[in-house]
Design a protein around this motif. Sequence first.
Motif, PDB file in Angstrom:
ATOM      1  N   UNK A   1       2.172 -14.934 -36.385  1.00 16.25           N
ATOM      2  CA  UNK A   1       0.800 -14.472 -36.158  1.00 16.25           C
ATOM      3  C   UNK A   1      -0.213 -15.276 -36.985  1.00 16.25           C
ATOM      4  N   UNK A   2       0.178 -15.645 -38.218  1.00 15.13           N
ATOM      5  CA  UNK A   2      -0.758 -16.371 -39.092  1.00 15.13           C
ATOM      6  C   UNK A   2      -0.875 -17.840 -38.691  1.00 15.13           C
ATOM      7  N   UNK A   3       0.268 -18.463 -38.442  1.00 18.17           N
ATOM      8  CA  UNK A   3       0.247 -19.906 -38.141  1.00 18.17           C
ATOM      9  C   UNK A   3       0.353 -20.131 -36.637  1.00 18.17           C
ATOM     10  N   UNK A   4      -0.769 -19.949 -35.984  1.00 15.91           N
ATOM     11  CA  UNK A   4      -0.759 -20.021 -34.528  1.00 15.91           C
ATOM     12  C   UNK A   4      -0.552 -21.446 -34.014  1.00 15.91           C
ATOM     13  N   UNK A   5      -0.754 -22.418 -34.910  1.00 20.94           N
ATOM     14  CA  UNK A   5      -0.619 -23.811 -34.466  1.00 20.94           C
ATOM     15  C   UNK A   5       0.833 -24.306 -34.530  1.00 20.94           C
ATOM     16  N   UNK A   6       1.728 -23.485 -35.072  1.00 22.15           N
ATOM     17  CA  UNK A   6       3.125 -23.899 -35.153  1.00 22.15           C
ATOM     18  C   UNK A   6       3.949 -23.065 -34.167  1.00 22.15           C
ATOM     19  N   UNK A   7       4.908 -23.710 -33.533  1.00 23.16           N
ATOM     20  CA  UNK A   7       5.669 -22.977 -32.516  1.00 23.16           C
ATOM     21  C   UNK A   7       6.578 -21.942 -33.185  1.00 23.16           C
ATOM     22  N   UNK A   8       6.737 -20.769 -32.531  1.00 25.50           N
ATOM     23  CA  UNK A   8       7.566 -19.698 -33.089  1.00 25.50           C
ATOM     24  C   UNK A   8       8.978 -20.172 -33.434  1.00 25.50           C
ATOM     25  N   UNK A   9       9.538 -21.012 -32.588  1.00 22.48           N
ATOM     26  CA  UNK A   9      10.883 -21.528 -32.863  1.00 22.48           C
ATOM     27  C   UNK A   9      10.940 -22.284 -34.172  1.00 22.48           C
ATOM     28  N   UNK A  10       9.916 -23.101 -34.345  1.00 23.65           N
ATOM     29  CA  UNK A  10       9.879 -23.909 -35.562  1.00 23.65           C
ATOM     30  C   UNK A  10       9.734 -23.015 -36.793  1.00 23.65           C
ATOM     31  N   UNK A  11       8.911 -21.987 -36.656  1.00 21.24           N
ATOM     32  CA  UNK A  11       8.724 -21.068 -37.788  1.00 21.24           C
ATOM     33  C   UNK A  11      10.045 -20.383 -38.127  1.00 21.24           C
ATOM     34  N   UNK A  12      10.723 -19.903 -37.109  1.00 18.44           N
ATOM     35  CA  UNK A  12      12.000 -19.232 -37.374  1.00 18.44           C
ATOM     36  C   UNK A  12      12.983 -20.194 -38.061  1.00 18.44           C
ATOM     37  N   UNK A  13      13.012 -21.409 -37.570  1.00 19.99           N
ATOM     38  CA  UNK A  13      13.924 -22.391 -38.158  1.00 19.99           C
ATOM     39  C   UNK A  13      13.556 -22.646 -39.624  1.00 19.99           C
ATOM     40  N   UNK A  14      12.271 -22.789 -39.867  1.00 22.42           N
ATOM     41  CA  UNK A  14      11.833 -23.075 -41.243  1.00 22.42           C
ATOM     42  C   UNK A  14      12.144 -21.923 -42.192  1.00 22.42           C
ATOM     43  N   UNK A  15      11.875 -20.711 -41.728  1.00 20.79           N
ATOM     44  CA  UNK A  15      12.135 -19.541 -42.583  1.00 20.79           C
ATOM     45  C   UNK A  15      13.623 -19.462 -42.914  1.00 20.79           C
ATOM     46  N   UNK A  16      14.453 -19.526 -41.871  1.00 23.05           N
ATOM     47  CA  UNK A  16      15.895 -19.407 -42.119  1.00 23.05           C
ATOM     48  C   UNK A  16      16.405 -20.558 -42.981  1.00 23.05           C
TER      49      UNK A  16
END
Lengths: 367, 93
Positions: B62-77
């Motif tokens: 929700x905060x980083x709308x410019x990054x794809x959700x997949x990428x966010x999940x990958x980065x977090x994990x």
Amino acid sequence: MNNEHRPYTLIAELTYRCPLRCPYCSNPSDFAGRGDEIDTDTWLRVFQEAEALGVVQLNLTGGEPLLRDDLEQLVEGAGKLELYTNLITSGIPLTFERLSRLRTLGLDSVQVSIQSSGPSVSDRIAGAPSFNRKLDAMQWVTSLALPLTMNAVLHRENISDVEALIALAERVSADRLELANTQYLGWALKNRVALLPTREQIERARTVAIEAKMRLRGKMEVLFITPDYYSEYPKSCMEGWGRRFIVVNPEGLALPCHLAHTIPGLHFEQVMQSRLADIWHHSAGFNRFRGEDWLPDPCRTCERRALDFGGCRCQAFHVVGDAGMTDPICSLAPGHGHIESARAQANRTTEIPVLFDYRTGRGCSSR
Amino acid sequence: MIFTKVRPRLSPKVRLKFDRRTDRYLLLYPETGLELNKSAMAIVHLCTGEWTIDEMVDHLIRVYTDVSPDEIRREVCGFLDVLADRGLLQRVS
Ligand code: SF4
Ligand code: SF4
């Protein structure tokens, strides 16, 4: 400020004194007596100047730092500067009360070095009864909720003991276990025939360590530091000369690594005479092996030069006789034959019982 | 792999320190440390023991709308893996 050369860690060698006499002590072995140690105020000023240069980690080491009566003041001073302060100790002489006071004053973590997993070998290697006191010390560290690193320096005599060392680290609930192989410099270089394990011994120990690392993931960090004598390429010693570390030795000499002053022809400064920032930026000794201009062949054109900076300068000097040459550990180095023959000798002498010479005089940190 | 219903919390044994030279946060722990970039810092901020990994990911999406959700999940994990590997996380479930 240039972050390429920024010190993150100050290694403060508070004293050469140590109640133990481990044969692999990596300090210069030519030390005869006890020199003058720099005083409390000088150390506190050095901490301040280090922090201003960018240092965030402080390792209090020695010899045995617990032998400094002013350790409390030093820890307190470091705490005020918000340095992450690590005490690197043999655990002797320590009491629960003193440790607890140090923690209150700002100590962040403790590393205890042990020689072996049981009292008999351990006490023989250290040259004094010490094993049970180390166990007490480690238990005090964890009971005070301080992060505990257990450090064991591996060599031929204890390398088959790796399982038991891991079990011991689990028993004392260490947060980190460092299985470091002896660095063959200083005293250890003179004792290399007695200390260097065979390749099979190393491989076996590595396998055991990797298994433990997986099994203990999240509970305890297991670090197996491969001996460079059995690697193809050198490690980046100190992450590069004068790049990330400043060592200040008990007499106040500021160095890029704790053996740098054993290299002839290099000039280093005393912290009593110069400000640390001047030393860091302008010392001829610190600048001697910075950057790439000094690099010898084959490093000059090698792709790995940004990773290992040509390896360890002290090793190049002490093994090959020229600090400006490629670390002989490197399989591409002209001096590599020295390392190959040491390995061959290690493989020949497996059946010979190990005899330790005991150091007298100066102590050192366990690395 | 990290179980995504876990609520990670930074171990009390690590110290977060603002580095005035780089304007970044450093995660300091025994004898070493990590320099955190912006996304790592955003993740560390959520390691309070209150957020599950799924909730962290949703929040960051929700905060980083410019990054794809997949990428966010990958980065977090990926980043939590790094922290867990070094024993820098506690799990609150
Ligand atoms: S040649 Fe030099 S730079 Fe290349 S791996 Fe060997 S030591 Fe490192
Ligand atoms: S300082 Fe040297 S002699 Fe003392 S415990 Fe450490 S390695 Fe052993």
